[in-house]
Design a protein around this motif. Sequence first.
Motif, PDB file in Angstrom:
ATOM      1  N   ASP A 119       1.548 -40.111 -24.466  1.00 15.82           N
ATOM      2  CA  ASP A 119       0.195 -39.585 -23.920  1.00 15.82           C
ATOM      3  C   ASP A 119      -0.315 -40.839 -22.997  1.00 15.82           C
ATOM      4  O   ASP A 119      -1.534 -40.736 -22.658  1.00 15.82           O
ATOM      5  N   ILE A 120       0.296 -42.000 -22.754  1.00 15.16           N
ATOM      6  CA  ILE A 120      -0.320 -43.045 -21.934  1.00 15.16           C
ATOM      7  C   ILE A 120       0.428 -43.010 -20.794  1.00 15.16           C
ATOM      8  O   ILE A 120      -0.103 -43.218 -19.666  1.00 15.16           O
ATOM      9  N   VAL A 121       1.811 -43.065 -20.675  1.00 14.98           N
ATOM     10  CA  VAL A 121       2.714 -42.953 -19.924  1.00 14.98           C
ATOM     11  C   VAL A 121       3.354 -41.902 -19.432  1.00 14.98           C
ATOM     12  O   VAL A 121       3.169 -41.113 -20.351  1.00 14.98           O
ATOM     13  N   ASP A 122       3.786 -41.890 -18.104  1.00 17.51           N
ATOM     14  CA  ASP A 122       4.501 -40.710 -17.620  1.00 17.51           C
ATOM     15  C   ASP A 122       6.086 -40.417 -17.755  1.00 17.51           C
ATOM     16  O   ASP A 122       6.547 -39.426 -17.928  1.00 17.51           O
ATOM     17  N   TYR A 123       6.361 -41.522 -17.838  1.00 20.30           N
ATOM     18  CA  TYR A 123       8.168 -41.613 -17.987  1.00 20.30           C
ATOM     19  C   TYR A 123       8.307 -42.652 -18.996  1.00 20.30           C
ATOM     20  O   TYR A 123       7.657 -43.974 -19.035  1.00 20.30           O
ATOM     21  N   PHE A 124       9.286 -42.813 -19.855  1.00 21.21           N
ATOM     22  CA  PHE A 124      10.023 -43.935 -20.299  1.00 21.21           C
ATOM     23  C   PHE A 124      11.384 -44.230 -19.461  1.00 21.21           C
ATOM     24  O   PHE A 124      11.915 -43.385 -19.135  1.00 21.21           O
ATOM     25  N   LEU A 125      11.870 -45.425 -19.748  1.00 20.81           N
ATOM     26  CA  LEU A 125      13.041 -46.024 -18.987  1.00 20.81           C
ATOM     27  C   LEU A 125      13.773 -46.708 -20.300  1.00 20.81           C
ATOM     28  O   LEU A 125      13.403 -47.660 -20.772  1.00 20.81           O
ATOM     29  N   PHE A 126      14.913 -45.837 -20.892  1.00 24.33           N
ATOM     30  CA  PHE A 126      15.445 -46.503 -21.798  1.00 24.33           C
ATOM     31  C   PHE A 126      16.637 -47.246 -21.316  1.00 24.33           C
ATOM     32  O   PHE A 126      17.408 -47.145 -20.779  1.00 24.33           O
ATOM     33  N   GLU A 127      16.481 -48.764 -21.819  1.00 28.47           N
ATOM     34  CA  GLU A 127      17.362 -49.730 -21.287  1.00 28.47           C
ATOM     35  C   GLU A 127      18.034 -50.492 -22.367  1.00 28.47           C
ATOM     36  O   GLU A 127      17.594 -50.694 -23.480  1.00 28.47           O
ATOM     37  N   THR A 128      19.057 -51.077 -22.050  1.00 29.94           N
ATOM     38  CA  THR A 128      19.952 -51.736 -23.152  1.00 29.94           C
ATOM     39  C   THR A 128      19.092 -53.083 -23.476  1.00 29.94           C
ATOM     40  O   THR A 128      18.306 -53.726 -22.316  1.00 29.94           O
ATOM     41  N   ARG A 129      18.846 -53.669 -24.608  1.00 34.58           N
ATOM     42  CA  ARG A 129      17.889 -54.782 -24.980  1.00 34.58           C
ATOM     43  C   ARG A 129      18.684 -56.059 -24.545  1.00 34.58           C
ATOM     44  O   ARG A 129      19.716 -56.140 -24.941  1.00 34.58           O
ATOM     45  N   PRO A 153       9.165 -37.553 -20.799  1.00 35.45           N
ATOM     46  CA  PRO A 153      10.408 -37.377 -20.487  1.00 35.45           C
ATOM     47  C   PRO A 153      10.965 -38.869 -19.960  1.00 35.45           C
ATOM     48  O   PRO A 153      10.063 -39.762 -19.800  1.00 35.45           O
ATOM     49  N   PHE A 154      12.271 -39.043 -20.077  1.00 30.71           N
ATOM     50  CA  PHE A 154      12.735 -40.346 -19.756  1.00 30.71           C
ATOM     51  C   PHE A 154      14.036 -40.577 -18.566  1.00 30.71           C
ATOM     52  O   PHE A 154      14.799 -39.548 -18.612  1.00 30.71           O
ATOM     53  N   LEU A 155      14.352 -41.636 -18.467  1.00 29.31           N
ATOM     54  CA  LEU A 155      15.530 -42.348 -17.778  1.00 29.31           C
ATOM     55  C   LEU A 155      16.423 -43.019 -18.416  1.00 29.31           C
ATOM     56  O   LEU A 155      15.891 -43.835 -19.150  1.00 29.31           O
ATOM     57  N   LEU A 156      17.592 -42.692 -18.181  1.00 29.63           N
ATOM     58  CA  LEU A 156      18.618 -43.672 -18.880  1.00 29.63           C
ATOM     59  C   LEU A 156      19.011 -44.790 -17.731  1.00 29.63           C
ATOM     60  O   LEU A 156      19.132 -44.622 -16.535  1.00 29.63           O
ATOM     61  N   THR A 157      19.044 -46.127 -18.439  1.00 28.52           N
ATOM     62  CA  THR A 157      19.545 -47.116 -17.096  1.00 28.52           C
ATOM     63  C   THR A 157      20.601 -48.290 -18.364  1.00 28.52           C
ATOM     64  O   THR A 157      20.479 -47.875 -19.392  1.00 28.52           O
ATOM     65  N   GLY A 158      21.186 -48.980 -17.493  1.00 26.71           N
ATOM     66  CA  GLY A 158      21.756 -50.089 -18.223  1.00 26.71           C
ATOM     67  C   GLY A 158      23.292 -49.935 -18.203  1.00 26.71           C
ATOM     68  O   GLY A 158      23.862 -49.026 -18.950  1.00 26.71           O
ATOM     69  N   GLY A 159      23.975 -50.622 -17.204  1.00 25.55           N
ATOM     70  CA  GLY A 159      25.250 -50.669 -16.734  1.00 25.55           C
ATOM     71  C   GLY A 159      25.899 -49.303 -16.346  1.00 25.55           C
ATOM     72  O   GLY A 159      27.070 -49.223 -16.512  1.00 25.55           O
ATOM     73  N   ILE A 160      24.959 -48.701 -15.760  1.00 23.73           N
ATOM     74  CA  ILE A 160      25.588 -47.213 -15.195  1.00 23.73           C
ATOM     75  C   ILE A 160      26.442 -47.767 -14.020  1.00 23.73           C
ATOM     76  O   ILE A 160      26.273 -48.287 -12.973  1.00 23.73           O
ATOM     77  N   LYS A 161      28.021 -46.987 -13.943  1.00 21.73           N
ATOM     78  CA  LYS A 161      28.763 -47.319 -13.063  1.00 21.73           C
ATOM     79  C   LYS A 161      29.165 -46.010 -12.316  1.00 21.73           C
ATOM     80  O   LYS A 161      28.946 -45.121 -12.602  1.00 21.73           O
ATOM     81  N   SER A 162      29.904 -46.278 -11.143  1.00 17.85           N
ATOM     82  CA  SER A 162      30.511 -45.002 -10.619  1.00 17.85           C
ATOM     83  C   SER A 162      31.572 -44.393 -11.519  1.00 17.85           C
ATOM     84  O   SER A 162      31.805 -43.279 -11.206  1.00 17.85           O
ATOM     85  N   THR A 163      32.228 -44.850 -12.258  1.00 16.90           N
ATOM     86  CA  THR A 163      32.825 -44.406 -13.418  1.00 16.90           C
ATOM     87  C   THR A 163      32.278 -43.609 -14.586  1.00 16.90           C
ATOM     88  O   THR A 163      32.924 -42.632 -15.471  1.00 16.90           O
ATOM     89  N   ASP A 164      31.008 -43.589 -14.408  1.00 16.23           N
ATOM     90  CA  ASP A 164      30.398 -42.805 -15.491  1.00 16.23           C
ATOM     91  C   ASP A 164      29.922 -41.306 -15.224  1.00 16.23           C
ATOM     92  O   ASP A 164      28.931 -40.951 -16.029  1.00 16.23           O
TER      93      ASP A 164
END
Length: 206
Positions: A119-129, A153-164
């Motif tokens: 209820d404070i931000v609009d999106y999360f970005l879940f990233e590798t620590r 709602p969230f976005l995924l990130t962290g090492g995403i490549k074309s093979t994914d």
Amino acid sequence: MIVKVCGMRDPDNIRQVDALPGVNWMGFIFYPHSPRFVSVVPTYLPQHCKRVGAFVNEPIQDILARIKAFGFDLIQLHGNETPDYCRQLRSCIDKDIKIIKMIPITIPSDLDEAKRYEDIVDYFLFETRCSIYGGCGKKFDWDILQSYEGHTPFLLTGGIKSTDAERIKAFHHPQFAGIDLNSGFETAPAMKDTTLLLSFLSQITP
């Protein structure tokens, strides 16, 4: 699905990525230690993609100056910004500008941190620590996110490549909003391979 391409800087490359079908957001990094750090306003800024400014523990006044210079639609907070900081930033920006908060993930209990920002931000970005700010180009276990019960709602990130591509198409969650692409699609820091991006986008588009 939102596709964000982050770490842009070169004007010609920005223009090329901006023209790709399926790219929705484009990110610019303002962390001085990043090899993708943007020190000046590029001579071309995206006209089709929404503009995202990525910051790490930046004074709010500096963010406001970047918003004015770049015309950002979204602000991504990639450091240790507190919920109070996010509230203060929210009070200073146009109501149409969205806020994304990065949450570093290694184990399921890391998702507890996201609860502080509901209820404070609009999106999360879940990233590798990582031990450094800005990501380390490695994936975390996406199955952990099945434990996420928030409504942001969230976005995924962290090492995403074309093979994914197949892995992304197989990932499902009610709040899964999109993906954030960066180093896995580069020929050099801040230079994206548009041919590789186009091929990948064609695979993940229904």
